[in-house]
Design a protein around this motif. Structure first.
Motif, PDB file in Angstrom:
ATOM      1  N   TYR A 232     -38.513 -10.058  43.491  1.00  0.00           N
ATOM      2  CA  TYR A 232     -37.390  -9.231  43.835  1.00  0.00           C
ATOM      3  C   TYR A 232     -36.092  -9.681  43.630  1.00  0.00           C
ATOM      4  CZ  TYR A 232     -40.609  -6.093  46.485  1.00  0.00           C
ATOM      5  OH  TYR A 232     -41.479  -5.340  47.150  1.00  0.00           O
ATOM      6  N   LYS A 233     -36.162 -10.937  44.096  1.00  0.00           N
ATOM      7  CA  LYS A 233     -34.538 -11.717  43.633  1.00  0.00           C
ATOM      8  C   LYS A 233     -34.530 -12.129  42.384  1.00  0.00           C
ATOM      9  CE  LYS A 233     -32.346 -16.183  45.133  1.00  0.00           C
ATOM     10  NZ  LYS A 233     -31.716 -15.981  43.716  1.00  0.00           N
ATOM     11  N   ASP A 234     -35.384 -12.310  41.684  1.00  0.00           N
ATOM     12  CA  ASP A 234     -35.116 -12.652  40.244  1.00  0.00           C
ATOM     13  C   ASP A 234     -34.601 -11.549  39.430  1.00  0.00           C
ATOM     14  OD1 ASP A 234     -36.043 -15.278  40.577  1.00  0.00           O
ATOM     15  OD2 ASP A 234     -38.122 -14.962  39.660  1.00  0.00           O
ATOM     16  N   ILE A 235     -35.340 -10.308  39.716  1.00  0.00           N
ATOM     17  CA  ILE A 235     -34.915  -9.085  39.086  1.00  0.00           C
ATOM     18  C   ILE A 235     -33.733  -8.572  39.455  1.00  0.00           C
ATOM     19  CG2 ILE A 235     -35.546  -6.468  38.893  1.00  0.00           C
ATOM     20  CD1 ILE A 235     -38.470  -7.478  39.560  1.00  0.00           C
ATOM     21  N   SER A 236     -33.331  -8.669  40.810  1.00  0.00           N
ATOM     22  CA  SER A 236     -32.061  -8.277  41.174  1.00  0.00           C
ATOM     23  C   SER A 236     -30.936  -9.296  40.534  1.00  0.00           C
ATOM     24  CB  SER A 236     -31.898  -8.449  42.779  1.00  0.00           C
ATOM     25  OG  SER A 236     -32.651  -7.404  43.525  1.00  0.00           O
ATOM     26  N   ASP A 237     -31.117 -10.442  40.793  1.00  0.00           N
ATOM     27  CA  ASP A 237     -30.131 -11.371  39.941  1.00  0.00           C
ATOM     28  C   ASP A 237     -29.850 -11.192  38.538  1.00  0.00           C
ATOM     29  OD1 ASP A 237     -30.009 -12.547  42.559  1.00  0.00           O
ATOM     30  OD2 ASP A 237     -31.170 -14.429  41.932  1.00  0.00           O
ATOM     31  N   LYS A 238     -30.881 -11.134  38.027  1.00  0.00           N
ATOM     32  CA  LYS A 238     -30.730 -10.707  36.521  1.00  0.00           C
ATOM     33  C   LYS A 238     -30.333  -9.319  36.185  1.00  0.00           C
ATOM     34  CE  LYS A 238     -32.145 -12.795  32.577  1.00  0.00           C
ATOM     35  NZ  LYS A 238     -32.068 -14.120  32.403  1.00  0.00           N
ATOM     36  N   ALA A 239     -30.464  -8.456  36.833  1.00  0.00           N
ATOM     37  CA  ALA A 239     -29.998  -7.005  36.651  1.00  0.00           C
ATOM     38  C   ALA A 239     -28.493  -7.084  36.966  1.00  0.00           C
ATOM     39  CB  ALA A 239     -30.603  -6.224  37.699  1.00  0.00           C
ATOM     40  N   LEU A 240     -27.915  -7.939  38.181  1.00  0.00           N
ATOM     41  CA  LEU A 240     -26.526  -8.194  38.268  1.00  0.00           C
ATOM     42  C   LEU A 240     -25.869  -8.907  36.979  1.00  0.00           C
ATOM     43  CD1 LEU A 240     -26.674  -8.995  41.904  1.00  0.00           C
ATOM     44  CD2 LEU A 240     -25.704  -6.804  40.893  1.00  0.00           C
ATOM     45  N   GLN A 241     -26.566  -9.558  36.562  1.00  0.00           N
ATOM     46  CA  GLN A 241     -25.921 -10.416  35.456  1.00  0.00           C
ATOM     47  C   GLN A 241     -25.951  -9.414  34.163  1.00  0.00           C
ATOM     48  OE1 GLN A 241     -28.498 -13.681  34.640  1.00  0.00           O
ATOM     49  NE2 GLN A 241     -27.582 -15.099  36.042  1.00  0.00           N
ATOM     50  N   ASN A 242     -26.803  -8.647  34.065  1.00  0.00           N
ATOM     51  CA  ASN A 242     -26.730  -7.784  32.799  1.00  0.00           C
ATOM     52  C   ASN A 242     -26.016  -6.429  32.941  1.00  0.00           C
ATOM     53  OD1 ASN A 242     -28.834  -9.532  31.988  1.00  0.00           O
ATOM     54  ND2 ASN A 242     -30.495  -8.059  32.379  1.00  0.00           N
ATOM     55  N   GLY A 243     -25.695  -6.195  34.252  1.00  0.00           N
ATOM     56  CA  GLY A 243     -24.855  -4.959  34.636  1.00  0.00           C
ATOM     57  C   GLY A 243     -23.761  -4.819  34.224  1.00  0.00           C
TER      58      GLY A 243
END
Length: 89
Positions: free
Chosen positions: A78-89
């Motif tokens: 969950y953390k990996d997905i959330s962190d990466k999504a924030l970077q991509n957002g």
């Protein structure tokens, strides 16, 4: 039904749901964000709901430490997905 049997029944259902429903979606989302794409609103809603559901299971996981390593791996996903999504957002 004893508390232990009730706990094990809940754990069985949660594990089945994780295997058949949540994990495939989470892995697809991870692949998507790893490729630099943003998550769509429905994916963010799914992630939020999955995290909320996971928090509700923490007392059960505390009672059954044998599942803590698996829970830690899911939380890390969950953390990996959330962190990466924030970077991509």
């Amino acid at each position: 039904m004893s508390d232990e049997n009730k706990d094990l029944g809940i754990i069985e259902v949660v594990l089945e749901r994780m295997e058949k429903q949540r994990l495939p979606r989470l892995l697809a989302m991870k692949e998507k964000v790893d490729n630099g794409d943003s998550l769509e609103d429905h994916e963010l809603d799914f992630l939020e709901q999955a995290i909320t559901d996971g928090r509700k299971l923490l007392p059960l996981i505390d009672k059954h430490p044998e599942y803590q390593p698996l829970a830690a791996q899911v939380i890390e996903l969950y953390k990996d997905i959330s962190d990466k999504a924030l970077q991509n957002g």
